[in-house]
Design a protein around this motif. Sequence first.
Motif, mmCIF file in Angstrom:
data_model
loop_
_atom_site.group_PDB
_atom_site.id
_atom_site.type_symbol
_atom_site.label_atom_id
_atom_site.label_comp_id
_atom_site.label_asym_id
_atom_site.label_seq_id
_atom_site.Cartn_x
_atom_site.Cartn_y
_atom_site.Cartn_z
ATOM 1 N N ILE A 14 -9.295 3.062 -1.009
ATOM 2 C CA ILE A 14 -8.698 3.319 0.300
ATOM 3 C C ILE A 14 -9.262 4.604 0.892
ATOM 4 C CG2 ILE A 14 -6.545 3.923 1.465
ATOM 5 C CD1 ILE A 14 -5.162 1.933 -0.452
ATOM 6 N N MET A 15 -9.386 5.641 0.068
ATOM 7 C CA MET A 15 -9.958 6.904 0.553
ATOM 8 C C MET A 15 -11.421 6.728 0.947
ATOM 9 S SD MET A 15 -7.481 8.977 0.613
ATOM 10 C CE MET A 15 -8.321 10.504 0.894
ATOM 11 N N MET A 16 -12.162 5.955 0.157
ATOM 12 C CA MET A 16 -13.566 5.704 0.487
ATOM 13 C C MET A 16 -13.671 4.904 1.785
ATOM 14 S SD MET A 16 -15.082 4.907 -3.298
ATOM 15 C CE MET A 16 -16.654 4.367 -2.685
ATOM 16 N N TYR A 17 -12.758 3.941 1.990
ATOM 17 C CA TYR A 17 -12.749 3.169 3.221
ATOM 18 C C TYR A 17 -12.498 4.070 4.422
ATOM 19 C CZ TYR A 17 -10.621 0.533 6.976
ATOM 20 O OH TYR A 17 -10.289 0.055 8.205
ATOM 21 N N CYS A 18 -11.541 4.980 4.298
ATOM 22 C CA CYS A 18 -11.244 5.893 5.407
ATOM 23 C C CYS A 18 -12.447 6.777 5.728
ATOM 24 C CB CYS A 18 -10.032 6.759 5.065
ATOM 25 S SG CYS A 18 -8.490 5.841 5.013
ATOM 26 N N TRP A 50 -17.121 7.832 9.284
ATOM 27 C CA TRP A 50 -18.554 8.058 9.432
ATOM 28 C C TRP A 50 -19.175 7.029 10.367
ATOM 29 C CZ3 TRP A 50 -23.055 5.430 7.699
ATOM 30 C CH2 TRP A 50 -24.229 6.193 7.816
ATOM 31 N N VAL A 51 -18.833 5.752 10.177
ATOM 32 C CA VAL A 51 -19.386 4.684 11.011
ATOM 33 C C VAL A 51 -18.825 4.768 12.426
ATOM 34 C CG1 VAL A 51 -19.398 2.169 11.342
ATOM 35 C CG2 VAL A 51 -19.869 3.135 9.092
ATOM 36 N N GLY A 52 -17.554 5.138 12.542
ATOM 37 C CA GLY A 52 -16.883 5.122 13.825
ATOM 38 C C GLY A 52 -17.181 6.293 14.738
ATOM 39 N N ARG A 54 -13.337 1.047 17.160
ATOM 40 C CA ARG A 54 -12.835 1.613 15.901
ATOM 41 C C ARG A 54 -11.601 0.865 15.422
ATOM 42 N NH1 ARG A 54 -13.021 8.196 16.424
ATOM 43 N NH2 ARG A 54 -15.126 8.299 17.270
ATOM 44 N N LEU A 55 -10.690 0.593 16.351
ATOM 45 C CA LEU A 55 -9.473 -0.122 15.994
ATOM 46 C C LEU A 55 -9.788 -1.536 15.512
ATOM 47 C CD1 LEU A 55 -6.404 -0.064 15.866
ATOM 48 C CD2 LEU A 55 -6.371 -0.829 18.235
ATOM 49 N N ALA A 56 -10.684 -2.220 16.198
ATOM 50 C CA ALA A 56 -11.068 -3.572 15.789
ATOM 51 C C ALA A 56 -11.726 -3.554 14.410
ATOM 52 C CB ALA A 56 -12.011 -4.179 16.821
ATOM 53 N N THR A 57 -12.588 -2.589 14.163
ATOM 54 C CA THR A 57 -13.245 -2.463 12.862
ATOM 55 C C THR A 57 -12.215 -2.212 11.762
ATOM 56 O OG1 THR A 57 -15.213 -1.565 13.930
ATOM 57 C CG2 THR A 57 -14.992 -1.181 11.570
ATOM 58 N N ALA A 58 -11.265 -1.349 12.031
ATOM 59 C CA ALA A 58 -10.228 -1.040 11.048
ATOM 60 C C ALA A 58 -9.380 -2.266 10.745
ATOM 61 C CB ALA A 58 -9.357 0.105 11.550
ATOM 62 N N VAL A 59 -8.985 -3.005 11.780
ATOM 63 C CA VAL A 59 -8.141 -4.182 11.587
ATOM 64 C C VAL A 59 -8.874 -5.259 10.791
ATOM 65 C CG1 VAL A 59 -7.030 -6.097 12.795
ATOM 66 C CG2 VAL A 59 -6.673 -3.765 13.580
ATOM 67 N N ILE A 81 -9.601 -6.678 3.148
ATOM 68 C CA ILE A 81 -9.107 -6.046 1.929
ATOM 69 C C ILE A 81 -7.853 -6.770 1.434
ATOM 70 C CG2 ILE A 81 -7.999 -3.962 1.007
ATOM 71 C CD1 ILE A 81 -9.947 -2.356 2.786
ATOM 72 N N ILE A 82 -6.937 -7.084 2.339
ATOM 73 C CA ILE A 82 -5.718 -7.785 1.960
ATOM 74 C C ILE A 82 -6.039 -9.174 1.418
ATOM 75 C CG2 ILE A 82 -3.616 -8.836 2.899
ATOM 76 C CD1 ILE A 82 -3.458 -6.349 4.762
ATOM 77 N N ALA A 83 -6.981 -9.862 2.050
ATOM 78 C CA ALA A 83 -7.371 -11.191 1.577
ATOM 79 C C ALA A 83 -7.950 -11.120 0.166
ATOM 80 C CB ALA A 83 -8.376 -11.813 2.533
ATOM 81 N N VAL A 84 -8.809 -10.151 -0.084
ATOM 82 C CA VAL A 84 -9.395 -10.001 -1.413
ATOM 83 C C VAL A 84 -8.319 -9.687 -2.451
ATOM 84 C CG1 VAL A 84 -10.893 -8.524 -2.810
ATOM 85 C CG2 VAL A 84 -11.695 -9.386 -0.612
ATOM 86 N N LEU A 85 -7.385 -8.816 -2.095
ATOM 87 C CA LEU A 85 -6.307 -8.483 -3.037
ATOM 88 C C LEU A 85 -5.435 -9.695 -3.334
ATOM 89 C CD1 LEU A 85 -5.186 -4.951 -1.829
ATOM 90 C CD2 LEU A 85 -6.342 -5.532 -3.959
ATOM 91 N N LEU A 86 -5.132 -10.500 -2.318
ATOM 92 C CA LEU A 86 -4.316 -11.692 -2.547
ATOM 93 C C LEU A 86 -5.027 -12.686 -3.450
ATOM 94 C CD1 LEU A 86 -2.764 -12.306 0.975
ATOM 95 C CD2 LEU A 86 -1.587 -11.579 -1.099
ATOM 96 N N VAL A 87 -6.306 -12.888 -3.222
ATOM 97 C CA VAL A 87 -7.063 -13.815 -4.067
ATOM 98 C C VAL A 87 -7.183 -13.265 -5.483
ATOM 99 C CG1 VAL A 87 -9.357 -14.813 -4.433
ATOM 100 C CG2 VAL A 87 -8.325 -14.858 -2.160
ATOM 101 N N GLU A 88 -7.462 -11.958 -5.595
ATOM 102 C CA GLU A 88 -7.629 -11.353 -6.911
ATOM 103 C C GLU A 88 -6.344 -11.414 -7.736
ATOM 104 O OE1 GLU A 88 -7.652 -6.888 -7.599
ATOM 105 O OE2 GLU A 88 -9.784 -7.382 -7.626
#
Length: 55
Positions: free
Chosen positions: A14-18, A23-25, A33-38, A44-51
């Motif tokens: 999460i810290m690395m994502y922020c 940096w990218v934004g 920026r908001l669209a990229t974050a969303v 991330i949520i999809a990957v966590l649910l599948v994992e």
Amino acid sequence: MPADLLRLDLIVPIMMYCALLWWVGRGLSWTARLATAVVTLVLIIAVLLVERGWR
């Protein structure tokens, strides 16, 4: 707060994502920026649910 939320394997990405989003934004508008974050958070949520097996 559950101990599961305090694990480093969740906090570090999460810290690395922020940091990466900041940096990218730098050259993006606030809307972009908001669209990229969303989009990234949804992925991330999809990957966590599948994992975790949809628990």
